[in-house]
Write a protein that holds these residues in place. Structure first.
Motif, PDB file in Angstrom:
ATOM      1  N   ALA A   1      43.162  50.597  41.899  1.00 53.55           N
ATOM      2  CA  ALA A   1      42.144  50.048  41.173  1.00 53.55           C
ATOM      3  C   ALA A   1      41.569  50.856  40.029  1.00 53.55           C
ATOM      4  CB  ALA A   1      40.937  49.893  42.097  1.00 53.55           C
TER       5      ALA A   1
ATOM      6  N   LEU B   1      47.120  43.573  42.273  1.00 55.93           N
ATOM      7  CA  LEU B   1      45.884  43.511  41.396  1.00 55.93           C
ATOM      8  C   LEU B   1      46.395  42.610  39.935  1.00 55.93           C
ATOM      9  CD1 LEU B   1      44.216  46.768  42.021  1.00 55.93           C
ATOM     10  CD2 LEU B   1      43.463  44.744  42.487  1.00 55.93           C
TER      11      LEU B   1
ATOM     12  N   ILE C   1      46.074  38.717  40.089  1.00 51.72           N
ATOM     13  CA  ILE C   1      45.081  38.100  40.322  1.00 51.72           C
ATOM     14  C   ILE C   1      44.659  37.326  38.953  1.00 51.72           C
ATOM     15  CG2 ILE C   1      42.533  38.160  41.024  1.00 51.72           C
ATOM     16  CD1 ILE C   1      43.490  40.420  42.932  1.00 51.72           C
TER      17      ILE C   1
ATOM     18  N   LEU D   1      37.828  35.788  38.467  1.00 55.15           N
ATOM     19  CA  LEU D   1      36.802  36.877  38.701  1.00 55.15           C
ATOM     20  C   LEU D   1      35.748  36.700  37.774  1.00 55.15           C
ATOM     21  CD1 LEU D   1      39.199  39.852  39.157  1.00 55.15           C
ATOM     22  CD2 LEU D   1      37.822  39.146  40.527  1.00 55.15           C
TER      23      LEU D   1
ATOM     24  N   PHE E   1      35.035  41.675  44.956  1.00 54.78           N
ATOM     25  CA  PHE E   1      35.981  42.432  45.333  1.00 54.78           C
ATOM     26  C   PHE E   1      36.154  41.813  46.819  1.00 54.78           C
ATOM     27  CE2 PHE E   1      37.807  45.502  48.398  1.00 54.78           C
ATOM     28  CZ  PHE E   1      38.833  45.912  47.684  1.00 54.78           C
TER      29      PHE E   1
ATOM     30  N   THR F   1      39.208  39.466  45.106  1.00 53.59           N
ATOM     31  CA  THR F   1      40.115  40.280  45.158  1.00 53.59           C
ATOM     32  C   THR F   1      41.008  40.790  46.639  1.00 53.59           C
ATOM     33  OG1 THR F   1      39.010  41.594  43.433  1.00 53.59           O
ATOM     34  CG2 THR F   1      41.121  42.626  44.353  1.00 53.59           C
TER      35      THR F   1
END
Lengths: 268, 300
Positions: free
Chosen positions: B99, B186, B189, B194, B208, B212
């Motif tokens: 992250a 990641l 995505i 988001l 999250f 995520t």
């Protein structure tokens, strides 16, 4: 902010790597007194003594590792590309059974098979030889190669092969002239992964090449641990030299490495 | 009956196709993986020892003895603890670091390389480096003393610490693997998702856990299964760093005990039974893990 934090975490993480590298260029007392200091003035004595050992341990190990690794990955690529192609293009109960049998090999720990493997090798007269180790590597890692190649072949349109067959190409010709060149990315990840794994392998060469016969770089380091109890500099130098080829190999090909790793893994 | 005439060469061709394309790989696999497993299975029912003449069939005795054998049960516990550490630590730390590094620039991608280097190092090299660092007066204890800790722990020589040190070393080596897999997860995505959630008023924590994390399910699956399998068969680090000690069996994993019993004590029948049990446990564990984890996976 993010950059500073990331750099900090990476620095802490890399301390062991830093220590391993700087100590190659320091003398013995300096290593034990201040393992983390920079090598000032740097010395090449450790490298010189690792390279110039009278038993030529480093050179013998390096040669063996190079031979074992390159032979193994060459044979593995050819055999698993062909087997992978066969399994991806053939239907039926037997094919499915064989695929399953091969894939279950992905999780077999070497400890489970090493003892009987030594007997199989002894029976065919290949125990404590390089070809014996290569054959074992091929058998042990073929599931991984097949796993990568079958997945990849399924993405190649079968029409390409059919039209080549109509043009009169045999199966072998179609495979080598048309399919194999198209599988370059799969070949790259098989070569890189297996190259690194086989180069780094420890227990298999230790057992199969035996206590007195040839050493690879990893078993060479292991055997010199005892002798180097007093001379850490020489041991770090030996490790450094043994790691350099695989590290360079990795840094040059890391794009493919990461792609191979994540391509299959996360349904990219 | 005409069909049988035309089928024969057809079958011949099929067999030839298998022999020429699938045969060599299959044959080597049979000789060096499948046959050895069957041989192991056979030995596990005997008291075979290459340096003794008599080999008897003992049925399931080896297995019966194993299930009450103090040493084996200890190694089972040791392997369990080690596996738990190695599955949890690199997964959690790897996600956090991924992250942190989830930006496209040369700076972050070179840091990714730093984390990945230990993955391509030999376990022998990693073991030797860490043995030096964790020595009673290695770098770590020198540092601890310098900042005022009078009696820093014997990381590798104290039975209370050695197993956790080993777990830490393995986690360090595997961390980069998890980082790379999570980073790939990641990066797949969709940003719009988001952004849309942010517009709808979802805070970072909620984004999250709701977006995520579920979409990272495949990455979690692959990491967990790979870590599980590699932790379970750890041998090199134990052999080089602790040799099963300090004390009796405090770091002796199953994988270590199999080779000790088989090659050093030469009790190959008994060792084979241990190896077969190991195979069964690893198959069961990874099967269960795979099933549980894949159930979470969603398609976009």
């Amino acid at each position: 902010m993010r950059k500073v934090l990331a750099l900090l975490v990476a620095t802490v993480f890399a301390v062991p790597l830093y220590v391993a590298v700087v100590n190659v260029f320091k003398d013995g007392p300096q290593i034990s007194k201040s393992p983390a200091s920079l090598p000032i003035p740097p010395t090449l004595d450790n490298i010189r003594s690792a390279l110039g050992r009278s038993d030529r341990l480093f050179w013998v190990s390096l040669t063996n590792s190079l031979i074992v690794t390159s032979l193994s990955i060459a044979v593995l690529t050819v055999l698993s590309a062909m087997l992978g192609h066969y399994l991806a293009r053939t239907r039926g109960r037997w094919t499915r059974a064989l695929t399953l049998l091969l894939l279950s090999g992905l999780m077999i720990p070497p400890q489970v098979i090493l003892m009987p493997v030594t007997q199989v090798l002894r029976a065919v007269g290949l125990m404590t030889t390089v070809p014996g180790l290569v054959l074992f590597n091929v058998g042990y890692y073929v599931p991984f190669g097949v796993f990568v190649f079958t997945g990849f072949v399924r993405a190649i349109p079968v029409e390409l092969e059919e039209s080549a067959a109509l043009d009169g190409a045999g199966r072998g010709q179609t495979f080598w002239r048309i399919v194999f060149p198209l599988m370059r990315p799969a070949t790259a990840s098989v070569l890189i992964f297996l190259g690194v794994w086989i180069w780094n392998d420890f227990i298999d060469p230790l057992v199969i090449l035996g206590p007195s016969q040839g050493t690879t770089v990893t078993t060479g380091i292991y055997r010199s641990i005892g002798q180097y109890q007093v001379d850490f500099g020489a041991m770090f130098a030996m490790m450094f030299l043994a790691t350099l080829p695989v590290l360079i190999f990795f840094l040059l090909l890391q794009r493919h490495f990461v792609k191979g790793l994540t391509g299959g893994a996360t349904k990219g | 009956m005409r069909s049988s005439v035309s089928r024969r060469p057809m079958i011949g061709r099929r067999v030839w196709h298998f022999v020429s394309f699938g045969g060599p790989g299959t044959a080597v696999y049979l000789c060096f993986v499948l046959a050895p497993i069957l041989i192991s299975l056979g030995y596990s029912l005997t008291n075979y020892n290459p340096f003794r003449d008599e080999t008897h069939f003992v049925g399931l005795d080896n297995y019966r003895v194993l299930l009450t054998d103090e040493e084996f049960l200890t190694s089972l516990r040791v392997t369990g603890i080690l596996t738990a550490i190695v599955v949890i630590v690199p997964n959690v730390a790897g996600l956090a670091i991924a992250a942190l590094l989830d930006r496209q620039s040369w700076f972050f991608s070179s840091l990714r390389t730093v984390f990945f280097v230990p993955v391509v190092l030999s376990s022998v090299v990693v073991s030797v480096i860490w043995t030096r660092l964790l020595d009673n007066d290695g770098l770590i204890n020198q540092t601890l003393r310098a900042i005022g800790v009078d009696e820093p722990p014997g990381w590798l020589s104290d039975p209370d610490y050695a197993l956790y040190s080993l777990g830490g070393i393995l986690s360090w080596q595997m961390l980069g693997f998890c980082v790379v897999i999570y980073l790939a997860g990641l990066q797949h995505i969709p940003q719009e998702l988001l952004e849309a959630a942010a517009i709808d008023g979802a805070g970072p924590v909620r984004r999250f856990w709701r977006i995520t994390w579920p979409l990272l399910a495949p990455a979690l699956t692959i990491n967990t299964v790979i870590l599980l399998i590699s932790a379970f068969k750890v041998f090199d680090h134990v052999q080089i760093i602790t040799r099963g000690g300090p004390g009796s069996g405090t770091t002796a994993t199953i994988a270590y005990n199999v080779l000790q019993t088989g090659f050093v004590a030469n009790r190959q029948g008994f060792a084979s039974a241990m190896a077969i049990l190991m195979l069964v446990i690893i198959a069961a564990l990874s099967g269960v893990a795979l099933r549980l984890l894949q159930r979470r996976e969603v398609d976009l």
